[in-house]
Motif scaffolding. Structure first.
Motif, mmCIF file in Angstrom:
data_model
loop_
_atom_site.group_PDB
_atom_site.id
_atom_site.type_symbol
_atom_site.label_atom_id
_atom_site.label_comp_id
_atom_site.label_asym_id
_atom_site.label_seq_id
_atom_site.Cartn_x
_atom_site.Cartn_y
_atom_site.Cartn_z
ATOM 1 N N GLU A 36 -12.831 -15.127 -34.098
ATOM 2 C CA GLU A 36 -13.043 -13.493 -33.897
ATOM 3 C C GLU A 36 -14.084 -13.497 -32.533
ATOM 4 O O GLU A 36 -14.336 -12.612 -31.949
ATOM 5 N N SER A 37 -14.790 -14.838 -32.359
ATOM 6 C CA SER A 37 -15.732 -14.906 -31.263
ATOM 7 C C SER A 37 -15.536 -15.032 -30.064
ATOM 8 O O SER A 37 -15.501 -15.966 -29.324
ATOM 9 N N VAL A 38 -14.534 -13.880 -29.513
ATOM 10 C CA VAL A 38 -14.118 -14.001 -28.102
ATOM 11 C C VAL A 38 -13.823 -12.856 -27.672
ATOM 12 O O VAL A 38 -13.699 -11.664 -28.287
ATOM 13 N N MET A 53 -20.905 -5.114 -24.607
ATOM 14 C CA MET A 53 -22.268 -5.324 -24.802
ATOM 15 C C MET A 53 -22.796 -5.843 -26.324
ATOM 16 O O MET A 53 -23.534 -6.712 -26.342
ATOM 17 N N ASP A 54 -21.934 -5.199 -27.176
ATOM 18 C CA ASP A 54 -22.215 -5.752 -28.692
ATOM 19 C C ASP A 54 -21.907 -7.246 -28.989
ATOM 20 O O ASP A 54 -22.542 -7.861 -29.492
ATOM 21 N N PHE A 55 -20.827 -7.704 -27.896
ATOM 22 C CA PHE A 55 -20.255 -8.958 -27.924
ATOM 23 C C PHE A 55 -21.451 -10.119 -27.692
ATOM 24 O O PHE A 55 -21.723 -11.139 -28.381
ATOM 25 N N ILE A 56 -21.693 -9.741 -26.327
ATOM 26 C CA ILE A 56 -23.004 -10.606 -25.714
ATOM 27 C C ILE A 56 -23.996 -10.612 -26.713
ATOM 28 O O ILE A 56 -25.062 -11.745 -26.698
ATOM 29 N N ARG A 57 -24.326 -9.343 -27.154
ATOM 30 C CA ARG A 57 -25.834 -9.288 -28.069
ATOM 31 C C ARG A 57 -25.638 -10.213 -29.294
ATOM 32 O O ARG A 57 -26.424 -10.924 -29.636
ATOM 33 N N ARG A 58 -24.441 -10.455 -29.813
ATOM 34 C CA ARG A 58 -24.255 -11.025 -31.220
ATOM 35 C C ARG A 58 -23.899 -12.498 -30.920
ATOM 36 O O ARG A 58 -24.075 -13.398 -31.758
ATOM 37 N N THR A 59 -23.627 -12.800 -29.573
ATOM 38 C CA THR A 59 -23.167 -14.274 -29.341
ATOM 39 C C THR A 59 -24.070 -15.123 -28.562
ATOM 40 O O THR A 59 -23.591 -16.069 -28.207
ATOM 41 N N LYS A 131 -24.577 -13.299 -34.653
ATOM 42 C CA LYS A 131 -25.056 -12.425 -35.501
ATOM 43 C C LYS A 131 -24.242 -11.418 -36.361
ATOM 44 O O LYS A 131 -23.003 -11.198 -35.691
ATOM 45 N N GLY A 132 -24.461 -11.045 -37.397
ATOM 46 C CA GLY A 132 -23.505 -9.915 -37.889
ATOM 47 C C GLY A 132 -23.248 -8.682 -37.490
ATOM 48 O O GLY A 132 -24.357 -8.245 -36.528
ATOM 49 N N GLU A 133 -22.336 -7.860 -37.581
ATOM 50 C CA GLU A 133 -21.978 -6.889 -37.040
ATOM 51 C C GLU A 133 -23.106 -5.704 -37.169
ATOM 52 O O GLU A 133 -23.375 -4.874 -36.597
ATOM 53 N N GLU A 134 -23.633 -5.680 -38.483
ATOM 54 C CA GLU A 134 -24.630 -4.935 -38.907
ATOM 55 C C GLU A 134 -26.112 -5.182 -38.606
ATOM 56 O O GLU A 134 -27.049 -4.567 -38.878
ATOM 57 N N VAL A 135 -26.304 -6.392 -37.863
ATOM 58 C CA VAL A 135 -27.715 -6.866 -37.687
ATOM 59 C C VAL A 135 -27.952 -6.501 -36.213
ATOM 60 O O VAL A 135 -27.218 -6.865 -35.354
ATOM 61 N N GLU A 147 -30.012 -26.379 -36.619
ATOM 62 C CA GLU A 147 -29.462 -26.597 -38.088
ATOM 63 C C GLU A 147 -29.952 -25.901 -39.179
ATOM 64 O O GLU A 147 -29.158 -25.244 -39.753
ATOM 65 N N THR A 148 -31.405 -25.468 -39.105
ATOM 66 C CA THR A 148 -31.848 -24.628 -40.071
ATOM 67 C C THR A 148 -31.146 -23.046 -39.929
ATOM 68 O O THR A 148 -31.023 -22.416 -40.848
ATOM 69 N N SER A 149 -31.177 -22.694 -38.831
ATOM 70 C CA SER A 149 -30.614 -21.347 -38.163
ATOM 71 C C SER A 149 -29.353 -21.049 -38.705
ATOM 72 O O SER A 149 -28.873 -20.091 -39.250
ATOM 73 N N LEU A 150 -28.427 -22.380 -38.489
ATOM 74 C CA LEU A 150 -27.048 -22.185 -39.170
ATOM 75 C C LEU A 150 -26.920 -22.064 -40.571
ATOM 76 O O LEU A 150 -26.032 -21.248 -40.978
#
Length: 1003
Positions: A36-38, A53-59, A131-135, A147-150
């Motif tokens: 989905e990340s495209v 803009m939502d895509f670039i913010r989340r990715t 990042k999630g859609e709701e975040v 690694e910790t973040s993942l």
């Protein structure tokens, strides 16, 4: 991650994934999230701005003023620049007024100009942490190690194998040793986290596969081993003409042996080589589009394919010989760009020619007689400030120092004008001095060195690597200098590991093989010893003797070396400052090579000049001192820039981190297990004892060697040279190791308290690792909880950001800004450049030199233009103030109409269709250039008349033509045209017509 998305996409049976063993061990985000990340774009399709803009913010993308690094983005109304993380370069999205995609381009990250076009593109994420859609803000995901973040973001992380399916796994040669090496690193890292971070819950989950998982995953796949035959020995460059002949002969022989010969390249060189070979073979297929066409061609066929390869190769199995003929046209442009006037940034210290040194605070839009115009706000001492109109931007020059580090000038006093007048007088004196030097060099003959081609070619063949384009050009330039009959004075400027030593070796061979002597001077005994070993190895079997002179050479050996230099028995001597001793003399010294020239002061350089009359001189440096760099900028020295990295060299990955025992152990043990060595560098000798205790605690199994300046010189030499030879796992040292040390097996460095080092020092230090092709890593270790000042963080951030290959010269130019350049004709290292900045100094010096040579000024006065027209770059068109300001500066410094035309193309290319304000700006710039050429100093327009102010430089023919044919009236030094013009556009058209008339009179 984007490669895995493409792999898992349905609809393709033929797939090939190129990856590394290290990447196969890492876990990845869930498959559905990867898919989905495209964000897909296609020419002619609508552009959903909100979704984008939502895509670039989340990715993980970040908005910047310019997109020149992966993961960066610039958003404007009609044009969006983005550097997709998985792409070979940045791309530009051009939209129409309805937000439809009308163009998709790839562009050059340095010049920002378009290089290619495409119909559709898929943009992948810039981070594995999606990042999630709701975040709205995932605070905490940006901190800590990845690694910790993942693990905080994803409950389950599959392996790469889970996504590959039942594909065959083809492993490279020697994979078993590397596999065991990685597994040991993973085991060790896991144990280190248990020992040092037992309370850190996420660290108990492993980001990497363990032995059992690796065996399970690979056990279900069909595994093959890739066998790569070394093939034939390809021709290497000696002289350019020799190289052309050897490549042609090599290809002819291959065709006669019924091999297919493929010429790979896009430029004139590929065309020329193909035409030469076409004349000597009967079977040609001409240009082909893809590799399948090569495979289908008959044996003994000559083929051309349009792709730029750095090196050729031979496929012995299929009987294919590929000859690379890359086009070298881009090299000089990139090199020249490095020495150009640096771009201005908001917050920079600048110098205004009329007001002095101030701080560039912002670019403001102001209203002047109801017309919108841009002006730069400059802050001066005591809180005063001025607005500099766009028309005066050519008077702004980057000074470069940090605002806190310099003293700003005062407005409304005579101090600056007096200071500038005195400096101008001194610069004129400097120009006279440089003019004398140039004339002396041109009139003073120097010995000519041109060795026999066969001997020189035999020496060249000992170089085990392919030359880079820059290296080849530098070598040819040096050989031409040595054969010219004039004394060479050349600076070879290139990053650490870019091949400066090979340029020096070729120069030394050219002189020594012709019977001359060569002195190679290095700043330290360690570097001198390493150069000595390199020169002895390369000159072995040539009949050329190489000697060494330093304070560590025994008196008896030194005496013999000096005697051999005096009678000519030794042709090449590698030395430290010991060469300046009174009892050192030469039989026929022809060439002086100075390595790390920035380590020598004026006193030593004066002594170098006295070694022999009309001496050829070659200086080498990654970060040349300001005096040398500036003398190269103004043409006192010739300069060769090595900006192309060796084909297998990778940039040293630089990171900033708080000290952590587990991470440090993991890094040191990883290097040890792959057979490498590590550096740990401290700023002070008193730091060594504490850091040595830490190392013995976290890596007791590794051997630690120590080197610092208070040790006896012989002990330092023995320790460092021994470490370079493989004695020891870790070298704990001060910055004594920053220059010249070559340790091929060292790929890891930890720098303790990096804020206590200078920028150039840090760059030189990290250049000690990653020199053999393995990935080098440099970690800047901060004390946990330390609060660094803004200046220190800015300096360290500059180093982390400048981790591309070839960044040494950029750092040096910044250092030139920070330190000042020194009076290049005298003794004062702070010099006038510290007072007025590099750019203005260069302008004044070039102007003074032109005046002495009775040549036209390279910076003619700009015509003042007063019109009722809005000639600006709207913020709605170019949003970034610094970018707008630099475009104004480019326009104001354009010296010919072709440069303005080029800028027009740049506007259209980078920002889209030109608004009326920019079109008027370009027209007024052209008008100013034409007027300046005619000696016209001012053009003024009012509602009832136009006025033109002329000077002594205005040709009499122009005045006569305008008064007789154009109906002008002369009043003193002005021509008045009684023409009514109520709009700015009409005024502009009338002036364009008048100057067109004026030009016809002088043609």
């Amino acid at each position: 991650m984007d490669a895995l998305r493409i792999w898992t996409k349905e609809g393709s049976d033929r797939r090939l994934l190129l990856t590394s063993l290290e990447a196969l061990f890492q876990r990845v985000p869930p498959e559905d999230l990867i898919a989905e990340s495209v964000f897909e774009l296609e020419v002619g399709k609508p552009f959903d701005r909100d979704a984008f803009m939502d895509f670039i913010r989340r990715t993980g993308y970040t908005e910047e003023g310019v997109a020149d690094d992966p993961g960066e983005l610039v958003v404007r109304d009609g044009v969006i620049d983005i550097y997709p993380a998985g792409a070979p370069g940045p791309m530009r999205i051009v939209l129409d007024e309805n937000d439809t995609v009308i163009e998709l381009h790839g562009f050059n990250r340095l010049s920002q100009r378009t290089e290619s076009s495409m119909e559709k593109v898929a943009i992948g994420p810039a981070s594995e942490v999606i990042k999630g859609e709701e975040v709205s803000e995932d605070a905490g995901l940006s901190t800590g190690i990845i690694e910790t973040s993942l693990f905080r973001r994803y409950d389950v992380m599959p392996s790469v194998f889970d996504l590959l399916g039942d594909a065959a796994l083809i492993l490279g040669q020697g994979i078993d040793d590397r596999l065991e090496h990685y597994l040991e690193i993973i085991d060790d890292a896991r144990q280190a986290h248990i020992d040092f971070n037992a309370s850190d819950a996420p660290s108990r989950r492993s980001f990497y596969l363990d032995r059992r998982e690796w065996a399970e995953q690979t056990g279900r796949l069909r595994i093959e081993t890739l066998n790569v035959d070394a093939g034939y020995e390809l021709p290497t460059k000696t002289y350019e003409a020799d190289y052309r002949k050897s490549v042609t002969k090599f290809a002819q022989d291959a065709l006669q042996e019924q091999k297919k010969v493929v010429i790979a390249g896009n430029g004139k060189r590929a065309e020329a080589l193909y035409r030469r070979l076409e004349k000597v073979t009967e079977s040609t297929d001409g240009p082909v589009a893809q590799w399948d066409d090569v495979l289908r061609a008959a044996p003994g066929t000559l083929i051309q394919i349009a792709c730029n390869l750095q090196e050729g190769f031979v496929d012995t199995r299929d009987g294919i010989v590929v000859v690379a003929a890359p086009d070298e046209a881009m090299t000089d442009a990139a090199s020249n760009q490095l020495l150009a006037e640096p771009e201005l940034r908001i917050g920079d210290v600048v110098v205004h020619e009329d007001h002095g040194v101030g701080v560039l605070k912002n670019l403001e839009t102001i209203m002047v007689e109801n017309i919108s115009r841009d002006a730069a706000r400059l802050d001066y001492r005591d809180g005063d400030s001025i607005l500099v109109p766009m028309q005066e931007f050519d008077k702004l020059w980057r000074y470069g120092s940090e605002p806190e580090a310099i003293s700003l000038d005062r407005l409304h006093t005579e101090a600056w004008s007096k200071k500038r007048q005195k400096i101008a007088e001194d610069i004129l004196s400097t120009a006279r001095h440089l003019s004398k030097i140039a004339k002396h060099r041109q009139s003073s003959p120097a010995e000519t060195f041109a060795p026999a081609r066969s001997q020189f070619a035999a020496f060249t063949r000992r170089f085990p690597f392919a030359e880079t384009r820059d290296q080849s050009k530098a070598i040819n330039d040096v050989l031409a200098d040595l054969a010219s009959g004039r004394a060479m004075n050349r600076l070879v400027c290139g990053d650490v590991g870019f091949g400066k030593t090979e340029v020096a070796l070729r120069a030394a061979a050219a002189v020594a093989l012709f019977g001359g002597q060569v002195a190679v001077i290095a700043p330290t005994t360690v570097l001198a010893r390493q150069h000595f070993q390199t020169f002895v190895q390369r000159f072995e079997g040539t009949g050329i003797s190489v000697g060494l002179l330093s304070r560590l050479v025994k008196p008896g050996e030194a005496k013999q070396t000096k005697a051999a230099l005096a009678d000519g028995t030794i042709s090449v001597v590698v030395a430290t400052q010991a060469i300046f001793a009174k009892d050192v003399s030469f039989a026929r010294l022809g060439l002086l090579i100075v390595d790390e020239e920035h380590r020598f002061g004026l006193k030593e350089k004066s002594a170098m000049a006295k070694l022999a009359p009309s001496l050829h001189t070659l200086m080498m440096s990654a970060t040349p001192i300001p005096r040398t760099l500036q003398s190269a900028m103004v043409g006192v020295q010739e300069v060769s820039l090595l900006t192309t990295p060796p084909s297998r060299r990778r940039p040293v990955r630089t990171s900033l981190a708080a000290f952590d025992r587990a991470s440090m152990r993991t890094g040191l043990m990883r290097e040890h297990r792959r057979g490498g060595q590590s550096f740990v560098v401290v700023p002070r000798i008193e730091d060594i004892e504490g850091v040595e205790a830490i190392l013995k605690s976290i890596v007791p199994e590794l051997s630690v060697k120590v080197a610092h300046g208070k040790m006896p010189a012989a002990k330092i030499d023995e320790t460092i040279v021994g470490f370079a030879g493989g004695d020891g796992d870790i070298l704990l040292a001060t910055n004594i190791i920053e220059n010249g040390l070559d340790v091929p097996r060292a790929n890891t460095m930890f720098i303790w308290h990096p804020e206590r080092f200078g920028l150039a020092q840090l760059h030189q230090l990290r250049g000690r690792v990653g020199r053999s092709g393995a990935q080098g890593r440099a970690t800047l270790l901060l004390e946990e909880g330390s609060d660094l000042g803004e200046d220190a963080m800015s300096r360290l951030s500059t180093l982390v950001e400048s981790d591309r290959l070839g960044s040494g010269l950029a750092i040096s130019v910044r250092d030139l800004d920070l330190r000042g350049g020194g009076d290049i004709a005298g003794d004062d290292q702070a010099g006038h450049m510290r007072v007025i900045g590099v750019g203005l100094y260069q302008k004044l010096l070039a102007g003074a030199a032109a005046k002495l040579g009775k040549k036209p000024s390279p910076f003619p006065p700009r015509t003042i233009l007063q019109l009722d027209a809005a000639a600006t770059i709207p913020a709605s068109y170019v949003s970034d103030p610094a970018t707008r300001l630099n475009l104004y500066a480019k326009l104001s410094r354009a010296s010919n109409l072709a440069e303005i035309d080029d800028l027009k193309e740049e506007f259209e290319d980078r920002f889209g269709e030109l608004p009326s304000e920019v079109l008027i700006l370009l027209r007024t710039s052209r008008l100013q250039l034409v007027a300046a050429r005619l000696g016209i100093s001012k053009l003024e327009a009012g509602p009832k008349a136009l006025a033109l102010t002329f000077t002594q430089r205005t040709p009499a023919k122009v005045l006569a033509h305008l008064t007789k044919k154009a109906g002008a009236m002369q009043r003193d030094d002005r021509l008045i045209f009684q023409i009514s013009s109520e709009t700015g556009d009409k005024q502009l058209k009338q002036f364009e017509h008048i100057l067109a008339e004026a030009q016809t009179s002088v043609k």
